[in-house]
Design a protein around this motif. Structure first.
Motif, PDB file in Angstrom:
ATOM      1  N   ILE A  83       0.548 -54.358 -99.148  1.00  0.00           N
ATOM      2  CA  ILE A  83       1.735 -53.955 -99.850  1.00  0.00           C
ATOM      3  C   ILE A  83       2.659 -55.374 -99.700  1.00  0.00           C
ATOM      4  CG2 ILE A  83       3.962 -52.958 -99.589  1.00  0.00           C
ATOM      5  CD1 ILE A  83       2.302 -50.690 -97.964  1.00  0.00           C
ATOM      6  N   ASP A  84       3.376 -55.615-100.940  1.00  0.00           N
ATOM      7  CA  ASP A  84       4.117 -56.716-100.924  1.00  0.00           C
ATOM      8  C   ASP A  84       5.494 -56.384-101.287  1.00  0.00           C
ATOM      9  OD1 ASP A  84       3.933 -60.158-102.172  1.00  0.00           O
ATOM     10  OD2 ASP A  84       5.519 -58.856-102.884  1.00  0.00           O
ATOM     11  N   ASN A  85       6.493 -56.857-100.689  1.00  0.00           N
ATOM     12  CA  ASN A  85       7.847 -56.270-100.768  1.00  0.00           C
ATOM     13  C   ASN A  85       8.599 -57.544-101.178  1.00  0.00           C
ATOM     14  OD1 ASN A  85       8.711 -53.705-100.417  1.00  0.00           O
ATOM     15  ND2 ASN A  85       7.524 -53.628 -98.498  1.00  0.00           N
ATOM     16  N   ARG A  86       9.516 -57.824-102.056  1.00  0.00           N
ATOM     17  CA  ARG A  86      10.384 -58.868-102.451  1.00  0.00           C
ATOM     18  C   ARG A  86      11.628 -58.479-102.626  1.00  0.00           C
ATOM     19  NH1 ARG A  86      13.570 -62.643-102.357  1.00  0.00           N
ATOM     20  NH2 ARG A  86      13.400 -64.746-103.043  1.00  0.00           N
ATOM     21  N   ALA A  87      12.635 -58.976-102.299  1.00  0.00           N
ATOM     22  CA  ALA A  87      14.156 -58.487-102.506  1.00  0.00           C
ATOM     23  C   ALA A  87      14.818 -59.933-102.785  1.00  0.00           C
ATOM     24  CB  ALA A  87      14.763 -57.627-101.672  1.00  0.00           C
ATOM     25  N   TRP A  88      15.986 -59.746-103.628  1.00  0.00           N
ATOM     26  CA  TRP A  88      17.050 -60.660-103.872  1.00  0.00           C
ATOM     27  C   TRP A  88      18.392 -60.223-103.405  1.00  0.00           C
ATOM     28  CZ3 TRP A  88      12.617 -60.388-107.051  1.00  0.00           C
ATOM     29  CH2 TRP A  88      12.103 -61.601-107.208  1.00  0.00           C
ATOM     30  N   ILE A  89      18.802 -60.817-102.433  1.00  0.00           N
ATOM     31  CA  ILE A  89      19.872 -59.948-101.617  1.00  0.00           C
ATOM     32  C   ILE A  89      21.070 -61.073-101.254  1.00  0.00           C
ATOM     33  CG2 ILE A  89      18.891 -57.797-100.682  1.00  0.00           C
ATOM     34  CD1 ILE A  89      18.374 -59.070 -98.336  1.00  0.00           C
ATOM     35  N   SER A  90      20.524 -62.289-100.863  1.00  0.00           N
ATOM     36  CA  SER A  90      21.524 -63.258-100.475  1.00  0.00           C
ATOM     37  C   SER A  90      22.210 -63.959-101.473  1.00  0.00           C
ATOM     38  CB  SER A  90      20.717 -64.366 -99.373  1.00  0.00           C
ATOM     39  OG  SER A  90      20.017 -65.098-100.365  1.00  0.00           O
ATOM     40  N   TYR A  91      23.388 -64.765-101.090  1.00  0.00           N
ATOM     41  CA  TYR A  91      23.942 -65.516-102.068  1.00  0.00           C
ATOM     42  C   TYR A  91      23.178 -66.722-102.739  1.00  0.00           C
ATOM     43  CZ  TYR A  91      27.501 -68.870-103.961  1.00  0.00           C
ATOM     44  OH  TYR A  91      28.087 -69.689-105.079  1.00  0.00           O
ATOM     45  N   ASP A  92      22.112 -67.191-101.803  1.00  0.00           N
ATOM     46  CA  ASP A  92      21.372 -68.302-102.381  1.00  0.00           C
ATOM     47  C   ASP A  92      20.037 -67.534-103.288  1.00  0.00           C
ATOM     48  OD1 ASP A  92      22.316 -70.300-100.862  1.00  0.00           O
ATOM     49  OD2 ASP A  92      20.808 -70.216 -99.321  1.00  0.00           O
ATOM     50  N   ASP A  93      19.869 -66.331-103.081  1.00  0.00           N
ATOM     51  CA  ASP A  93      19.040 -65.604-103.835  1.00  0.00           C
ATOM     52  C   ASP A  93      19.516 -65.402-105.385  1.00  0.00           C
ATOM     53  OD1 ASP A  93      16.801 -65.221-101.974  1.00  0.00           O
ATOM     54  OD2 ASP A  93      17.906 -62.962-101.611  1.00  0.00           O
ATOM     55  N   TRP A  94      20.908 -64.964-105.171  1.00  0.00           N
ATOM     56  CA  TRP A  94      21.512 -64.946-106.689  1.00  0.00           C
ATOM     57  C   TRP A  94      22.030 -65.976-107.527  1.00  0.00           C
ATOM     58  CZ3 TRP A  94      20.609 -60.325-107.936  1.00  0.00           C
ATOM     59  CH2 TRP A  94      20.735 -59.386-107.039  1.00  0.00           C
ATOM     60  N   CYS A  95      21.922 -67.101-106.522  1.00  0.00           N
ATOM     61  CA  CYS A  95      22.017 -68.632-107.290  1.00  0.00           C
ATOM     62  C   CYS A  95      20.869 -69.246-107.768  1.00  0.00           C
ATOM     63  CB  CYS A  95      22.694 -69.830-106.384  1.00  0.00           C
ATOM     64  SG  CYS A  95      24.369 -69.398-106.060  1.00  0.00           S
ATOM     65  N   SER A  96      19.372 -68.478-107.540  1.00  0.00           N
ATOM     66  CA  SER A  96      18.238 -68.901-107.881  1.00  0.00           C
ATOM     67  C   SER A  96      18.213 -68.201-109.246  1.00  0.00           C
ATOM     68  CB  SER A  96      17.122 -68.642-107.105  1.00  0.00           C
ATOM     69  OG  SER A  96      16.983 -67.152-106.954  1.00  0.00           O
ATOM     70  N   GLY A  97      16.902 -68.443-110.137  1.00  0.00           N
ATOM     71  CA  GLY A  97      16.802 -67.665-111.575  1.00  0.00           C
ATOM     72  C   GLY A  97      17.677 -68.467-112.257  1.00  0.00           C
ATOM     73  N   VAL A  98      17.665 -67.665-113.538  1.00  0.00           N
ATOM     74  CA  VAL A  98      18.544 -68.088-114.780  1.00  0.00           C
ATOM     75  C   VAL A  98      19.519 -67.030-115.115  1.00  0.00           C
ATOM     76  CG1 VAL A  98      18.271 -68.625-117.147  1.00  0.00           C
ATOM     77  CG2 VAL A  98      16.305 -69.098-115.501  1.00  0.00           C
ATOM     78  N   ALA A  99      20.864 -67.575-115.321  1.00  0.00           N
ATOM     79  CA  ALA A  99      21.913 -66.809-115.263  1.00  0.00           C
ATOM     80  C   ALA A  99      22.565 -67.115-116.552  1.00  0.00           C
ATOM     81  CB  ALA A  99      22.926 -66.941-114.294  1.00  0.00           C
ATOM     82  N   ARG A 100      22.562 -66.094-117.498  1.00  0.00           N
ATOM     83  CA  ARG A 100      23.389 -65.994-118.705  1.00  0.00           C
ATOM     84  C   ARG A 100      24.564 -65.132-118.716  1.00  0.00           C
ATOM     85  NH1 ARG A 100      20.865 -64.101-122.992  1.00  0.00           N
ATOM     86  NH2 ARG A 100      21.977 -65.580-124.618  1.00  0.00           N
ATOM     87  N   GLY A 101      25.952 -65.625-118.415  1.00  0.00           N
ATOM     88  CA  GLY A 101      26.941 -64.746-118.468  1.00  0.00           C
ATOM     89  C   GLY A 101      27.100 -63.956-117.042  1.00  0.00           C
ATOM     90  N   THR A 102      26.441 -64.290-116.104  1.00  0.00           N
ATOM     91  CA  THR A 102      26.585 -63.563-114.985  1.00  0.00           C
ATOM     92  C   THR A 102      26.859 -64.816-113.707  1.00  0.00           C
ATOM     93  OG1 THR A 102      24.091 -63.730-114.271  1.00  0.00           O
ATOM     94  CG2 THR A 102      25.336 -61.652-115.466  1.00  0.00           C
ATOM     95  N   SER A 103      27.360 -64.310-112.702  1.00  0.00           N
ATOM     96  CA  SER A 103      27.637 -65.520-111.839  1.00  0.00           C
ATOM     97  C   SER A 103      27.211 -64.744-110.307  1.00  0.00           C
ATOM     98  CB  SER A 103      29.016 -65.497-111.613  1.00  0.00           C
ATOM     99  OG  SER A 103      29.482 -66.762-110.783  1.00  0.00           O
ATOM    100  N   ALA A 104      26.898 -65.559-109.242  1.00  0.00           N
ATOM    101  CA  ALA A 104      26.672 -64.996-107.975  1.00  0.00           C
ATOM    102  C   ALA A 104      28.125 -65.025-107.190  1.00  0.00           C
ATOM    103  CB  ALA A 104      25.889 -65.994-107.242  1.00  0.00           C
ATOM    104  N   VAL A 105      28.371 -64.092-106.417  1.00  0.00           N
ATOM    105  CA  VAL A 105      29.526 -64.038-105.520  1.00  0.00           C
ATOM    106  C   VAL A 105      29.095 -63.940-103.938  1.00  0.00           C
ATOM    107  CG1 VAL A 105      31.257 -63.058-107.220  1.00  0.00           C
ATOM    108  CG2 VAL A 105      29.704 -61.494-105.559  1.00  0.00           C
ATOM    109  N   SER A 106      29.979 -64.531-103.290  1.00  0.00           N
ATOM    110  CA  SER A 106      29.468 -64.720-101.859  1.00  0.00           C
ATOM    111  C   SER A 106      30.341 -63.532-100.941  1.00  0.00           C
ATOM    112  CB  SER A 106      29.813 -66.122-101.230  1.00  0.00           C
ATOM    113  OG  SER A 106      31.271 -66.294-101.381  1.00  0.00           O
ATOM    114  N   GLY A 107      30.364 -63.625 -99.817  1.00  0.00           N
ATOM    115  CA  GLY A 107      31.138 -62.624 -98.884  1.00  0.00           C
ATOM    116  C   GLY A 107      30.129 -61.781 -98.152  1.00  0.00           C
ATOM    117  N   ASP A 108      30.615 -60.841 -97.486  1.00  0.00           N
ATOM    118  CA  ASP A 108      29.920 -60.046 -96.499  1.00  0.00           C
ATOM    119  C   ASP A 108      28.778 -59.633 -97.141  1.00  0.00           C
ATOM    120  OD1 ASP A 108      31.823 -60.765 -94.157  1.00  0.00           O
ATOM    121  OD2 ASP A 108      32.896 -58.805 -94.780  1.00  0.00           O
ATOM    122  N   ARG A 109      28.805 -59.132 -98.437  1.00  0.00           N
ATOM    123  CA  ARG A 109      27.799 -58.436 -99.184  1.00  0.00           C
ATOM    124  C   ARG A 109      27.558 -59.313-100.584  1.00  0.00           C
ATOM    125  NH1 ARG A 109      26.565 -52.016 -99.957  1.00  0.00           N
ATOM    126  NH2 ARG A 109      24.373 -52.235-100.354  1.00  0.00           N
TER     127      ARG A 109
END
Length: 456
Positions: free
Chosen positions: A50-76
């Motif tokens: 079994i392989d699990n991969r999740a994007w949950i951290s601020y660095d995760d959200w800053c990775s990849g390709v964003a078009r019109g979206t933005s990463a936000v920091s904070g407790d969550r």
């Protein structure tokens, strides 16, 4: 829960897949939400990869390709709609309504599966304010180097005012298909597998507003499920029981039949509501105001409505249940597979109950008193002999929900990938599928236990 082995479109497909792989290793990759499975002999197979991969951290959200979206920091940390990439007209197939929406996208980096997979299940956690919704897609590369199309794994909103929450069946390229909430290789016996994938989120809002969905978690579980009728027995190692609320689906028979014919089929949302409340999740009087005040346990009716999949026409969509749990403050939810009851013991010891999906004949689970083509129940502990203590919503009343099932029987019906159904035909099983709900900020023991079963 289905009390009889109904020849639904889902179970017919599952039986076809199971028959196709009966002569060799493969995956019954189109199991029904509770798991209309198959039976026979095959013990001694290795643990499921079994392989699990999740994007949950601020660095995760800053990775990849964003078009019109933005990463936000904070407790969550999360992903939000910033400056939209454009507008699109969307026709909701379940209402017939066409509306214009602003949108932005985020595409994950490529994730190479540690084990090339026959099945992938995507899950997500998000907040969608009224006037917003999200779409989740998956695209991958096969082990022969060719690519899949982009598959829609769900169109989702926490509410049901703007769109109807839905899966999309009949997506296929002739080599893989999406059935409700799972991507699967059509012919596992061919040796073809999914080697890698990307996920794409599209966030929508009504034009001219500053509304935004917020996505806190998106990820996928990929697996190459062994084709087997029986599984190796685990050795009991824990005697413990968690204090989980007990709710019966059966007392809701006939209530709100527009949501999969009422409580008789509400095993998944009933199980979800038990665990949500175990973690302290509560619904307000305002949220429950739509429920007939004469009904007991109105929160179960609420869970059924807000997990309902309008394509599947049921409340048993696995990721929709995990997403519903994460609408409660401080909770997150994932869909994964576990390898044995030892994994469940690890989680129970850390205070994390497990919602499991299984199917069985009445004769295969002593004390159940029914057979089912697919059913969810909640494991809350183990007896001193290692037997399974489960909150089984298929009980006549709340006081009868707590059950003790024989460990060996229970482990096998949950983990197998094939069985014989009531008609004597080979069908597929879920192979250890479960929901895990746990705090958005897990404690050390919880984090360690989750990591031990491959969940971040």
């Amino acid at each position: 829960m289905r009390r009889v082995e109904e020849p639904s479109r889902r179970t017919v497909l599952a039986a076809t897949v199971a028959a196709a792989v009966a002569g060799g290793a493969g995956s019954a990759s189109a199991a029904p939400r509770g798991g209309d499975g198959g039976g026979g002999d095959g013990g001694g197979a290795p643990a499921r990869p079994i392989d699990n991969r999740a994007w949950i951290s601020y660095d995760d959200w800053c990775s990849g390709v964003a078009r019109g979206t933005s990463a936000v920091s904070g407790d969550r940390p999360g992903l939000v709609l910033a400056v939209p990439a454009g507008t699109v007209d969307h026709r909701d197939p379940h209402t017939g309504t066409t509306a214009t929406w602003e949108y932005g996208t985020w595409t994950s980096p490529v994730h190479r599966l540690a084990v090339p997979a026959t099945e992938v299940i995507v899950s997500w956690n998000a907040h969608t304010a009224p006037g917003t919704w999200i779409q989740i897609e998956l695209s991958g590369t096969y082990t022969d180097g060719t690519a899949t199309p982009w598959y829609v794994m769900g169109r989702w909103a926490a509410g049901d005012e703007d769109i109807r929450r839905t899966s999309l069946d009949d997506q296929s390229d002739g080599r893989s298909s999406v059935w409700t909430d799972a991507f699967g290789i059509d012919d596992p016996a061919s040796g073809l597998r999914l080697a890698s994938y990307r996920l794409r989120l599209t966030l929508y809002r009504r034009p001219g507003t500053r509304l935004t969905p917020t996505v806190w978690r998106v990820g996928a579980m990929g697996s190459d499920v062994p084709d087997r009728f029986t599984v190796p027995a685990s050795t009991p190692a824990l005697a413990a029981e968690l204090a989980v609320p007990r709710y019966s689906q059966e007392i809701h028979k006939g209530r709100y039949p527009q949501y999969d014919n009422g409580g008789e089929a509400w095993c998944s949302p009933t199980s979800s509501q038990m665990i949500i409340e175990y973690w302290g999740g509560r619904l307000t009087e305002e949220q429950l105001s739509w429920v007939d005040p004469a009904y007991t346990d109105p929160q179960v009716c609420h869970a059924a409505r807000y997990t309902y999949d309008h394509q599947y026409a049921g409340c048993g969509n696995w990721p929709f249940n995990a997403a519903y749990a994460a609408t409660f403050d401080g909770l997150q939810g994932v869909v994964t597979r576990l390898g044995s009851l030892t994994d469940v013991e690890t989680l129970i010891e850390a205070g994390i109950p497990v919602i499991t999906s299984q199917s069985f004949l009445e004769s295969e689970l002593t004390g159940a008193g029914y057979g089912t083509a697919g059913h969810l129940m909640t494991v809350i502990g183990f007896t001193a002999d290692g037997d399974v203590i489960a909150n089984d919503p298929a009980s006549p009343g709340n006081d009868a929900v707590r059950r003790v099932y024989r460990r060996r029987e229970w482990e096998n019906i949950w983990l197998r990938t094939k069985r014989y159904n009531a008609a004597g035909k080979v069908a597929s099983g879920t192979g250890g599928v479960c929901y895990l709900y746990f705090p958005a900020d897990p404690g050390t023991r919880q984090r360690t236990a989750l990591a031990a079963v491959g969940v971040r």
